[in-house]
Design a protein around this motif. Structure first.
Motif, PDB file in Angstrom:
ATOM      1  N   HIS A  81      58.800  49.880  42.855  1.00 52.48           N
ATOM      2  CA  HIS A  81      59.449  50.208  44.128  1.00 52.48           C
ATOM      3  C   HIS A  81      58.417  50.727  45.121  1.00 52.48           C
ATOM      4  O   HIS A  81      58.234  51.925  45.282  1.00 52.48           O
ATOM      5  CB  HIS A  81      60.522  51.265  43.835  1.00 52.48           C
ATOM      6  CG  HIS A  81      61.471  51.502  44.966  1.00 52.48           C
ATOM      7  ND1 HIS A  81      62.718  52.030  44.777  1.00 52.48           N
ATOM      8  CD2 HIS A  81      61.362  51.296  46.298  1.00 52.48           C
ATOM      9  CE1 HIS A  81      63.332  52.137  45.941  1.00 52.48           C
ATOM     10  NE2 HIS A  81      62.524  51.711  46.881  1.00 52.48           N
ATOM     11  N   GLU A 105      63.191  46.929  45.833  1.00 56.48           N
ATOM     12  CA  GLU A 105      64.473  47.461  46.315  1.00 56.48           C
ATOM     13  C   GLU A 105      65.088  46.556  47.369  1.00 56.48           C
ATOM     14  O   GLU A 105      66.256  46.189  47.277  1.00 56.48           O
ATOM     15  CB  GLU A 105      64.290  48.861  46.911  1.00 56.48           C
ATOM     16  CG  GLU A 105      65.600  49.418  47.469  1.00 56.48           C
ATOM     17  CD  GLU A 105      65.425  50.667  48.321  1.00 56.48           C
ATOM     18  OE1 GLU A 105      64.362  50.814  48.940  1.00 56.48           O
ATOM     19  OE2 GLU A 105      66.359  51.472  48.356  1.00 56.48           O
ATOM     20  N   TYR A 199      72.657  49.751  53.298  1.00 55.16           N
ATOM     21  CA  TYR A 199      72.135  49.306  54.585  1.00 55.16           C
ATOM     22  C   TYR A 199      72.902  48.111  55.140  1.00 55.16           C
ATOM     23  O   TYR A 199      72.627  47.664  56.242  1.00 55.16           O
ATOM     24  CB  TYR A 199      70.646  48.956  54.453  1.00 55.16           C
ATOM     25  CG  TYR A 199      69.804  50.160  54.087  1.00 55.16           C
ATOM     26  CD1 TYR A 199      69.513  51.126  55.048  1.00 55.16           C
ATOM     27  CD2 TYR A 199      69.330  50.350  52.798  1.00 55.16           C
ATOM     28  CE1 TYR A 199      68.759  52.238  54.722  1.00 55.16           C
ATOM     29  CE2 TYR A 199      68.574  51.460  52.461  1.00 55.16           C
ATOM     30  CZ  TYR A 199      68.293  52.400  53.436  1.00 55.16           C
ATOM     31  OH  TYR A 199      67.547  53.514  53.112  1.00 55.16           O
ATOM     32  N   HIS A 225      69.815  49.466  45.839  1.00 56.56           N
ATOM     33  CA  HIS A 225      70.111  50.776  46.411  1.00 56.56           C
ATOM     34  C   HIS A 225      71.632  50.729  46.616  1.00 56.56           C
ATOM     35  O   HIS A 225      72.133  49.908  47.380  1.00 56.56           O
ATOM     36  CB  HIS A 225      69.338  50.908  47.727  1.00 56.56           C
ATOM     37  CG  HIS A 225      69.674  52.102  48.560  1.00 56.56           C
ATOM     38  ND1 HIS A 225      68.716  52.908  49.122  1.00 56.56           N
ATOM     39  CD2 HIS A 225      70.862  52.630  48.953  1.00 56.56           C
ATOM     40  CE1 HIS A 225      69.282  53.874  49.817  1.00 56.56           C
ATOM     41  NE2 HIS A 225      70.601  53.717  49.732  1.00 56.56           N
ATOM     42  N   VAL A 258      67.973  51.573  41.895  1.00 59.46           N
ATOM     43  CA  VAL A 258      66.759  52.276  42.327  1.00 59.46           C
ATOM     44  C   VAL A 258      67.047  53.745  42.607  1.00 59.46           C
ATOM     45  O   VAL A 258      68.198  54.136  42.828  1.00 59.46           O
ATOM     46  CB  VAL A 258      66.112  51.606  43.568  1.00 59.46           C
ATOM     47  CG1 VAL A 258      65.795  50.143  43.302  1.00 59.46           C
ATOM     48  CG2 VAL A 258      66.975  51.766  44.803  1.00 59.46           C
ATOM     49  N   HIS A 259      66.016  54.544  42.620  1.00 60.80           N
ATOM     50  CA  HIS A 259      66.018  55.982  42.952  1.00 60.80           C
ATOM     51  C   HIS A 259      67.369  56.674  42.739  1.00 60.80           C
ATOM     52  O   HIS A 259      67.987  57.155  43.690  1.00 60.80           O
ATOM     53  CB  HIS A 259      65.462  56.231  44.353  1.00 60.80           C
ATOM     54  CG  HIS A 259      66.140  55.493  45.490  1.00 60.80           C
ATOM     55  ND1 HIS A 259      67.502  55.412  45.636  1.00 60.80           N
ATOM     56  CD2 HIS A 259      65.613  54.826  46.540  1.00 60.80           C
ATOM     57  CE1 HIS A 259      67.778  54.731  46.735  1.00 60.80           C
ATOM     58  NE2 HIS A 259      66.650  54.360  47.291  1.00 60.80           N
ATOM     59  N   ASP A 369      59.122  54.460  45.441  1.00 57.52           N
ATOM     60  CA  ASP A 369      59.777  54.235  46.746  1.00 57.52           C
ATOM     61  C   ASP A 369      58.774  54.533  47.859  1.00 57.52           C
ATOM     62  O   ASP A 369      59.118  55.077  48.904  1.00 57.52           O
ATOM     63  CB  ASP A 369      61.035  55.116  46.856  1.00 57.52           C
ATOM     64  CG  ASP A 369      61.967  54.674  47.981  1.00 57.52           C
ATOM     65  OD1 ASP A 369      61.661  53.684  48.667  1.00 57.52           O
ATOM     66  OD2 ASP A 369      62.996  55.348  48.173  1.00 57.52           O
TER      67      ASP A 369
HETATM   68 ZN   LIG Z   1      66.448  53.097  48.926  1.00 52.27          ZN
END
Ligand SMILES: [Zn+2]
Length: 495
Positions: A81, A105, A199, A225, A258-259, A369
């Motif tokens: 990432h 990501e 997003y 994400h 992710v994260h 990230d």
């Molecule tokens: Zn993210």
């Protein structure tokens, strides 16, 4: 005369024998650690032709010998990432022990162009997913710009500005276009599908499933994400994890979230329990975290659509501009959120206690990230080794290295067989190797000075080429190579 011929033959024979045993490079006497075989012992490592050719207790001869006694010799770290793909970020990654840094990501808007740009200009290995957000923006007639004139200094646009292309549902025809664009990007060499669902909040649950269907059809993972953070329902972090686990179960696609630290925040351990449950039911679900309390994103993205303060449980003042350290007010936020110019912002929304509880969890891979502006870009890996292995002792060295090397390699193997030679310190593996001092390795980057390189990495080898030599970056070498999905090879065969 005869005696002379005999001695020439003997001489020739012994030079050939010597050449056969001579390695390009030998790393001698280091503490060799391999998380797959669990080797943790003093060994000599012989490197030839970009590969680890020999690991031995006996002395090896090489054209160059690096003396590594007291230092750890480990597989180079694999960062799944990494947004910052320009040279300055890559330099920081190298000092943090990273030999492969991939944009998984979100992906990039144009895979072929990205690979072309990077070729011959990359310090470390690179690769990307196919971008759902970019494919969606194109289907809505507002394509993301991939116009970076020089990949050494800039990166393509990876996040769309909040607008119709992010906030409206797609028509069935647009969904077909998005799917086709993703297939084309996989054919170009993408390593999976990247979905930043938060997003593109206009993407319905069905659109998400339809994208997972493409991943399942091509046998590549979805890196995502998730849709939302926080505890308020609907759209809690728990529901968002459920959504993607559901899509993986329905379609059969592998899933990487992710994260987990920065989306699940105070529910990170609950989110990890959902992933553990899915895995116990034989679903291929993995996740990652970085060792910092702040996140970073772009202010004009749909992540800051109305409702973000309630979800994150923070106010405007917890948003901080990197560099200047300016804490935002409502007015300043509105100005930057509505601006066409993307502005990075730090979000202080997690606690040290939660990060400390998350990182040692056995399901967590380390991934940064990373992008310019946040210390995670420079310090993620050294920080884990310093804080969790050396200081807090909540991770063993072997386990920390497993999270940084073997686990991401095993994730990558789903879409690229070449990854079987990465993340391992074994004979036959790629010579991506980090040599560091376990007593001194430390991150130096801070929120105020995010571009300070980590210390403690003495040597870094990328595909057998020395990139960090005695603690210094070797100028004018670009040993980074592309890491490709199988789509490219398969597409080539069909042509
Ligand atoms: Zn993210």
């Amino acid at each position: 005369m005869q005696k002379r011929i005999v001695s020439i033959i003997v001489l020739l024979f012994s030079t050939t024998l010597l050449a056969a045993q001579q390695y390009d490079l030998v790393i001698a006497g280091g503490r060799v650690v391999d998380p797959e075989t669990k080797l943790d012992a003093v060994r000599n490592v012989g490197i030839r032709g970009g590969k680890i050719a020999r690991i031995a207790t006996s002395r090896l001869s090489g054209r160059r010998v690096i003396h590594a006694s007291g230092l750890v010799v480990a597989p180079g770290f694999i960062d799944l990432h990494q947004h910052g793909q320009e040279l300055e970020s890559q330099r920081l990654k190298a000092f943090d022990g990273v030999t492969t840094a991939l944009e998984m990501e979100l992906g990039v808007p144009d895979v072929a162009q990205f690979l072309k740009w990077k070729e011959g200009h990359s310090l470390i290995h690179y690769g990307t997913t196919a971008s759902h957000a970019a494919a969606r923006a194109a289907a809505f007639g507002a394509p993301l710009s991939s116009a970076v004139t020089d990949p050494r200094v800039g990166i393509p646009e990876i996040l769309p500005k909040s607008g119709p292309a992010t906030n409206q549902p797609a028509t069935p025809e647009q969904i077909r276009q998005i799917q086709q664009r993703l297939r084309d990007e996989l054919d170009a060499g993408a390593l999976g599908i990247g979905m930043g669902i938060q997003y593109t909040p206009g993407a319905t649950r069905l659109e998400v499933i339809d994208m997972f269907r493409v991943a399942a059809e091509r046998k590549v993972p979805v890196y995502t994400h998730i849709r939302s953070f926080g505890r308020s329902e609907p759209d809690s972090a728990i529901e968002s994890v459920e959504e993607v686990i559901g899509a993986a179960a329905i379609t059969g696609a592998s899933l990487h979230i992710v994260h987990i630290n920065s989306t699940c925040l105070l529910d990170s351990l609950e989110c990890l329990s959902l992933i553990a449950g899915a895995r116990a039911r034989h679903l291929d679900v993995t996740t990652e975290a970085y060792p910092y309390t702040a996140g970073m994103t772009v202010l004009n993205s749909a992540l800051f659509n109305p409702g973000w303060r309630e979800k994150l449980g923070i106010e405007y003042g917890s948003l901080v501009l990197p560099g200047s350290g300016e804490h935002l007010t409502k007015e300043r936020f509105e100005e930057l959120h509505n601006s066409p110019v993307p502005q990075s912002v730090l979000m202080f929304a997690n606690t040290e206690e939660m990060v400390d509880a998350t990182i040692p969890n056995p399901l967590i891979m380390i991934a940064s990230d990373g992008a310019a502006g946040h210390p995670r870009n420079a310090g993620t890996y050294a920080r884990v080794l310093a804080q969790y292995v050396r200081e807090k002792k909540t991770l063993t060295l072997m386990e920390a290295l497993r999270k940084m090397t073997l686990m991401p390699a095993q994730m990558l193997e789903r879409s690229t067989p070449a990854a079987r030679h990465k993340g391992r310190l074994q004979e036959g593996a790629d010579a991506d190797v980090v040599v560091f001092d376990p007593q001194t390795i430390s991150d130096r980057a801070t929120y105020e000075k995010p571009m300070e390189p980590s210390v403690g990495v003495h040597y870094l080898l990328v595909g057998g080429t020395v990139l960090i030599d005695d603690g210094k970056l070797v100028p004018d070498v670009f040993p980074g190579r592309e890491v490709l999905g199988q789509g490219k090879a398969l597409a080539g065969k069909n042509q």
